[in-house]
Design an enzyme around this catalytic site. Structure first.
Site, PDB file in Angstrom:
ATOM      1  N   GLU A 131       0.892  -1.168   0.000  1.00  0.00           N
ATOM      2  CA  GLU A 131       0.000   0.000   0.000  1.00  0.00           C
ATOM      3  C   GLU A 131       0.921   1.207   0.000  1.00  0.00           C
ATOM      4  O   GLU A 131       1.603   1.462   0.988  1.00  0.00           O
ATOM      5  CB  GLU A 131      -0.917  -0.056   1.229  1.00  0.00           C
ATOM      6  CG  GLU A 131      -2.144   0.824   1.063  1.00  0.00           C
ATOM      7  CD  GLU A 131      -1.941   2.185   1.667  1.00  0.00           C
ATOM      8  OE1 GLU A 131      -1.526   3.095   0.907  1.00  0.00           O
ATOM      9  OE2 GLU A 131      -2.184   2.347   2.864  1.00  0.00           O
ATOM     10  N   CYS A 161      -1.620   8.817   2.953  1.00  0.00           N
ATOM     11  CA  CYS A 161      -1.325   8.383   1.579  1.00  0.00           C
ATOM     12  C   CYS A 161      -2.436   8.783   0.621  1.00  0.00           C
ATOM     13  O   CYS A 161      -2.202   8.948  -0.564  1.00  0.00           O
ATOM     14  CB  CYS A 161      -1.054   6.888   1.555  1.00  0.00           C
ATOM     15  SG  CYS A 161      -2.285   5.967   2.440  1.00  0.00           S
TER      16      CYS A 161
END
Ligand code: ADP
Length: 504
Positions: free
Chosen positions: A276, A310
């Site tokens: 990720e 993120c």
């Protein structure tokens, strides 16, 4: 990584009394958590922990290196193959996970305060992180006894079925932006599926995971099921990625490190990899919106968690007809965010996690200015101590600029205008990333068409940064491989066995 100094541990104890700035006192474990015990590192080193809001060293923790990863893997391997964990019925795994969630509940304020101390994030957000940890643990506790295969009809002469089996020892490498939430996202599905774990916290934020280690033991997890290593990425993280007995590695962090982990996995035992990674997510505003409402989401999209997310909505695209009005409203809103002491309940934006990160963000602002961007608001440090940066908006940007293409990972958004849907889709999809995106409009057709055409793992409509344990999360493009959360994440931690019986 600079500023986190590794040195001989000397007489550093395994536990130390800590008093947090909000007055909470507790015993902080400092050792590595291996086989349900806190131990010193085999190489005898420790590294410093720094408070992002003061820049001062607040403690040291024992450092894990290659031999410690080996010990942790051995413990996890025994727990998977021989220990009580290997004999537990699936629902009993779920019960243990719920007990851990209970422990998070009992220690909610303590855990949130440690996150604030270690990471610098605002306490109001840290409390939300812990609530989210609890939801994720309970969600996956519920899955523990609902993972099963299928009977597949292959004709009268055979009986065939599949089983969804755990993988074994899994390695998990987590970042510093949501130290405990990323831990929960990682251990939840891995435990539900019956694996055992070696997890490495980020070297910037080791404290919370060690307190959770204590809670893991108190919750009753058998030795070796979850092992937690504090250590450097290039040493302990690399050892996990290359370990021959680790059959799967899950990572959250930068795209650059994701590549290294994948390479290490390929060079060792071809362990399964889920990543990720970074993002540069577009937050798109059509001209039919309620400006006041949308400005709240734009503000939350980029400044939540000090921009260290993120999915941060770091590229704001506004339809040209309302661009000036919206920019003015956003400038005002950004300037109103309360930046400062993360322990103040009113603070929305705390400190950036480290000096390295702080300097990196300020450098990006300078790069943006050199590239010709205009600073609409912010654009500089906030205060004189610690690592605070003012909420910043850069306008006058074009797609070829570094500040538009590269992940800044701080409270810095770029803003630009677009004419129509075709143009904004091209802009939105114009980076190598594809983690998240959002579209704001009252028109359902526009919302669905935009969501369909954006290359992103998550698309929010009329909101931003809204997660749910049941909703899969992950990246298109260079934002990652695999999905976390939801039923999807269980695939990362199981492998299918097909049993095909020839009937006699
Ligand atoms: P950032 O650059 O934002 O600090 P990283 O991607 O470097 O984020 O770090 C995320 C996690 O990856 C941390 O736990 C870090 O220690 C770890 N890490 C860093 N480098 C490596 C590496 N070469 N191999 C494995 N893990 C690493």
């Amino acid at each position: 990584m600079a500023g986190i100094l590794s040195a001989p541990a000397g007489d550093l104890p395994l536990f130390q009394s800590y008093k947090l700035p909000n007055g909470i006192e507790y015993e902080q474990p400092l050792g590595l958590f291996i086989n349900n015990e806190f131990v010193v590192g085999k190489e005898g080193n420790a590294f410093e922990v720094t408070s992002p809001s003061t820049g001062k060293v607040i403690g040291r923790v024992h450092e894990g290196a290659v031999p410690d990863v080996d010990l942790a893997v051995d413990a996890a391997y025994r727990a998977f193959h021989e220990g009580p964990w290997s004999k537990l019925a699936p629902n009993e795994r779920g019960i243990l996970m719920n007990k851990l969630a209970d422990k998070f509940e009992e220690n909610h304020l303590l855990l949130a305060s440690i996150e604030t101390y270690d990471n610098g994030k605002a306490i109001q957000l840290a409390k939300g992180d812990i609530a989210a940890c609890i939801s994720v643990l309970r969600y996956y506790a519920g899955w523990a006894d609902k993972i099963h295969g299928k009977v597949i009809d292959t004709g009268r002469d055979t009986f065939a079925y599949t089983k969804q089996e755990p993988i074994g020892v899994v390695g998990q490498i987590i970042p510093w932006n949501f130290p405990l939430l990323m831990l929960a996202w990682k251990i939840g599905p891995a435990l539900a599926a019956g694996n055992t774990i070696v997890l490495k916290s980020a070297e910037q934020t080791p404290l919370g995971a060690l307190v959770v280690a204590k809670l893991i033991k108190e919750a009753g997890f058998p030795p070796g099921v979850i092992n937690i290593i504090s250590g450097y990425g290039r040493v302990a993280g690399d050892a996990i990625s290359r370990h021959m007995k680790i059959k799967k590695v899950a990572f959250t962090g930068s795209t650059m490190v994701g590549r290294q982990i994948m390479k290490a996995a390929a060079e060792s035992n071809l362990k399964k990899v889920t990543l990720e990674l970074g993002g540069k997510s577009p937050n798109i505003v059509f001209d039919d919106v309620d400006v006041d409402k949308v400005v709240e989401w734009l503000n939350f999209g980029i400044y939540y968690n000090s921009g260290e997310v993120c999915t941060a909505g770091s590229r704001i695209y506004v339809q040209e007809t309302i661009y000036d009005k919206l920019l003015e409203a956003l400038r005002k809103r950004a300037a109103q965010n309360i930046v400062g002491d993360p322990f103040d309940e009113n603070t929305f934006q705390g400190a950036q996690v480290s000096k390295v990160q702080y300097e990196r963000i300020l450098n990006y602002i300078e790069i943006g200015k050199k590239e010709g961007a205009k600073v609409e608001v912010g654009g500089e440090a906030h205060g004189t101590q610690g690592y605070f940066i003012k909420p910043t908006i850069l306008s006058g940007v074009t797609s070829d600029m570094r500040v538009v293409q590269e992940e800044i990972f701080g409270p810095v958004a770029v803003i630009a205008k677009f004419k129509d849907i075709d143009e904004v889709i091209a802009l939105g999809n114009g980076t190598s990333y594809g983690l998240a995106a959002a579209v704001h409009t009252k028109n359902l057709n526009t919302a669905i068409e935009t969501a369909n055409r954006l290359a992103a793992g998550t698309v929010w409509v009329n909101s931003y940064n809204q997660y749910h344990p049941a909703l899969p999360f992950g990246g298109y493009g260079e934002s990652g491989i695999g999905r976390e959360l939801g039923k999807e994440a269980l695939k990362n931690y199981t492998q299918i066995k097909t049993v095909n019986i020839l009937l006699q």
